[in-house]
Design an enzyme around this catalytic site. Structure first.
Site, PDB file in Angstrom:
ATOM      1  N   GLU A   1      40.212 -35.470  17.242  1.00  0.00           N
ATOM      2  CA  GLU A   1      40.432 -34.276  18.029  1.00  0.00           C
ATOM      3  C   GLU A   1      41.822 -34.173  18.332  1.00  0.00           C
ATOM      4  OE1 GLU A   1      37.745 -36.364  18.284  1.00  0.00           O
ATOM      5  OE2 GLU A   1      36.212 -35.376  17.974  1.00  0.00           O
TER       6      GLU A   1
ATOM      7  N   HIS B   1      27.635 -36.282  26.467  1.00  0.00           N
ATOM      8  CA  HIS B   1      27.295 -35.144  25.331  1.00  0.00           C
ATOM      9  C   HIS B   1      26.653 -34.160  26.239  1.00  0.00           C
ATOM     10  CE1 HIS B   1      28.243 -38.321  22.652  1.00  0.00           C
ATOM     11  NE2 HIS B   1      28.693 -37.341  21.814  1.00  0.00           N
TER      12      HIS B   1
END
Lengths: 331, 375
Positions: A60, A129
């Site tokens: 990322e 998440h």
């Protein structure tokens, strides 16, 4: 009008814009053949090829930095961040670089990138998440933050985001990908900073964002059956925020609740509630109430997870309380 | 001369250290750098080394004890016998108030050494050890002291050559950055000074006087006395901002609702009741319970006011409230002195004609007059 899923609406928006402008490309993890874990981007790689729909390694910070550089030098990248929780990995690239470059270059550089990611709990995805981290980026000047609450908004806001010359973070609610809504065939854009009044009412204003818009609408339905008239407002973008629509509504109803799925403390709900209190104080007939996710890491246990986020029943109960003028935390 | 062994801070946020074991026995000879004891923090176990040569004496904390950082746990003495009679431990001394400039000893002449700032946001330095004793000869490069900040432990060189004329802080003490902690003289001092934490705070380099500023305690007390005279807010009526605002606009007193036993807080839903509880004249009297100090009655010809009232109506587009107009005129007539702080209320207007008050009819006539006057 035809009805399509939010997932399809996002896909259409990106495809239409990529056809229009060859400088747009998209990259992220599992975006090409896999079409993302939520299948939002299915079919795009077939049309645009792997040059413009780029699968990245699990990296990322790397691909976010790459996108910032590409945006500075003439491309219009769309970055797909698989989970909103991964925002923590790209904070420097997003908040220190993308958000500030235009200002620090004296306006000579722009960073026209879109970071599309998601938010929302109750998918049994556990604490890492399931977060809704939009308040984090909304706090950083230089970033715009869009929060669609339906397929219609998702498409119109995505197209506006892609055409905007500032970095835009767009949060989609994970639970909403399969929700259908009427979406016109013809092209449309939804301007940033214009809230939608989704339901008119006279007793209380419910400001809801993203996933909490449906909650607010359901609560309004319950309240209507009891003779309480609730107005529901969806800001659609929290940066820029359409303050005037919210204030106009509160001046009419004299009561307000702000419902947002971020953690309740130090969040978006607090910001909006605070603006209402500052700017419509003498119109208030009840305290302005925030409702957000509990201040706990989202639990994995389904029974526990479900009680951490605001529900329509909870919102209706609090609204009832406020409209009836029952003392709350006073005296 | 004995050297205190203190519990060192080994972590950033460490408050205590657990002595796992003593590696030397009481009376053992130790050399600088010898492992003295093993200390466990929440992160690690470390061996703590002796900072001086001598004999380990006066062990105050045993293996298994958790000791606050900075507390003396033992001493390193010049002889095996010099035990037990240790000076008062610094923490206790710290607990006592700072004043009492004990002995008010003059600080010897010489170069003043201050607590250095070793970090960006450092307020104090934790003195862990002196490497020189009073009277010792030092050269500028010699390590004079060891300071611990929240980041690291640093050995600080003397920076001046000469003799230690005074050491003004004790190992274990937190010394504000910039405070004088030592004096190095060019001549060997006759009576080198060793001052502990109990002594007066060392003056900053510029402040020559060793005694603390006398007005400091007085200043510290000031805010407390100021707040005590402040009346505490009480008896505030709880109402929503909108209700409070509306009541003010209409000149209504929320206290009427309190008197009527309506539970607080008040909202717009209570406005109707508040309106019904208050009619103008009694309200004015009630807010000024000393009641009327002056009763006036005046007789005037029925048409004396007519033109004036008509003029008001044409100006404002609405028929005026006659009692309000009269009250305004009366207040004006009372003059700036008479009217200041007073409330003027019209208790009665008009004259009874038979069983009927005259003024409604009169008002009708006024109204008619107003209309005829309009262009």
């Amino acid at each position: 009008m035809r009805e399509i899923t939010l997932s399809k609406a996002v896909n259409e928006a990106i495809a239409e814009e990529m056809r229009r402008d060859p400088s747009i490309f998209l990259m992220g993890e599992d975006v090409a053949e896999a079409g993302t874990p939520f299948k939002v981007l299915s079919g795009l790689v077939e049309e645009f090829g792997t040059e413009r729909i780029i699968d990245t390694p699990i990296s990322e910070p790397g691909f976010m930095g790459l996108a910032v550089g590409a945006a500075m030098t003439g491309s219009r990248p769309i970055v797909d961040l698989m989970f909103g929780d991964f925002l923590f990995l790209v904070m420097d690239q997003l908040c220190n670089q993308a958000a500030k470059t235009h200002y620090m270059s004296g306006g000579k550089l722009s960073v026209p990138l879109v970071l599309r990611t998601n938010m929302g709990a109750t998918r049994r995805s556990a604490a890492q998440h399931s977060q809704s981290l939009h308040a984090l980026v909304a706090h950083i000047p230089g970033l715009k933050v869009a929060m669609p609450s339906s397929a219609y908004e998702a498409k119109g806001l995505m197209k506006t985001a892609i055409r905007d010359n500032s970095p835009v973070v767009i949060f989609e609610d994970k639970l909403m990908y399969n929700d259908k809504a009427p979406v016109p065939e013809e092209e449309y854009l939804i301007p940033f900073g214009e809230a939608a009044v989704l339901r008119e009412g006279s007793d209380i204003t419910l400001v809801g964002t993203s996933s909490m818009v449906q909650v607010a609408l359901a609560a309004a339905e319950t309240l209507a059956a009891e003779g309480i008239s609730a107005e529901v407002i969806d800001p659609r973008t929290i940066v820029p925020l359409d303050e005037e629509t919210i204030l106009t509504s509160v001046r009419k109803t004299s009561r307000a609740m702000v419902i947002d799925e971020g953690h309740q403390s130090y969040g978006v709900s607090a910001e909006i509630a605070s603006r209402i209190t500052e700017k419509a104080f003498y119109y208030l007939d009840a305290p302005v109430v925030r409702m957000g996710a509990m201040d706990v890491p989202v639990p994995f246990s389904p029974a526990l997870e479900d009680i951490t986020v605001p529900t329509a029943e909870g919102v209706a109960a609090m609204a009832r309380h406020l409209v009836r003028g029952e003392a709350r935390d006073v005296a | 001369m004995s050297h205190d062994v203190i519990m060192p801070a080994l972590g950033m946020a460490q408050e205590t250290g657990l002595i796992v074991a003593w590696l030397k026995a009481p009376g053992d000879a130790v050399k600088t750098g010898d492992p003295l004891m093993e200390v466990e923090t929440d992160k690690a176990t470390m061996e703590v080394e002796a900072q001086a040569d001598g004999y380990l004496t006066g062990i105050r904390a045993q293996a298994g004890e958790n000791v606050p950082v900075g507390e003396v746990v033992a001493q390193i003495s010049e002889s095996q016998e010099e035990t037990a009679q240790a000076p008062a431990p610094p923490p206790e001394a710290d607990a006592e108030a700072p004043p009492a400039p004990e002995g008010a000893t003059e600080i010897p002449e010489g170069a003043q050494i201050i607590m250095p700032a070793l970090g960006m946001a450092q307020d104090t330095g934790h003195l862990t050890a002196w490497h020189k004793a009073p009277g010792d000869a030092v050269s500028a490069e010699d390590i004079l002291l060891e300071v611990e900040t929240d980041k690291s432990a640093v050995e600080v060189p003397a920076g001046q050559s000469g003799y230690i004329a005074a050491l003004l802080a004790e190992p274990g003490e937190d010394v504000p950055v910039g405070n004088v902690i030592a004096v190095i003289s060019t001549q060997k001092p006759d009576a080198p000074l060793m001052r502990g934490a109990t002594a007066a705070p060392a003056p900053k380099p510029k402040a020559a006087s060793p005694s603390p500023a006398p007005d400091a305690p007085a200043k510290a007390r000031e805010p407390a006395s100021a707040t005590s005279t402040q009346p505490s807010p009480q008896g505030r009526i709880l109402a929503s901002p909108k209700m409070r605002h509306q009541a003010k606009l209409e000149g209504l007193d929320l206290a009427r609702l309190v008197e009527a036993g309506v539970p607080q807080p008040y909202h717009m839903a209570d406005l109707e009741q508040l309106r019904s509880l208050a009619d103008p004249a009694p309200r004015a009297a009630a807010t000024h319970p000393q009641a009327a100090a002056l009763h006036l009655s005046a007789e005037l010809p029925a048409d004396g006011l007519r033109d004036f009232l008509s003029w008001i109506e044409t100006e404002t587009g609405a028929p005026p409230e006659i009692p309000a107009v009269l009250a305004g005129l009366a207040a004006g007539a009372l003059g700036p002195d008479g009217a200041s702080g007073s409330v003027v209320a019209v208790e009665r207007f008009g004259r009874r004609v038979g069983r009927r008050r005259a003024w409604p009819g009169w008002r009708k006539r006024i109204g008619r007059g107003g209309r005829t006057l309009r262009p």
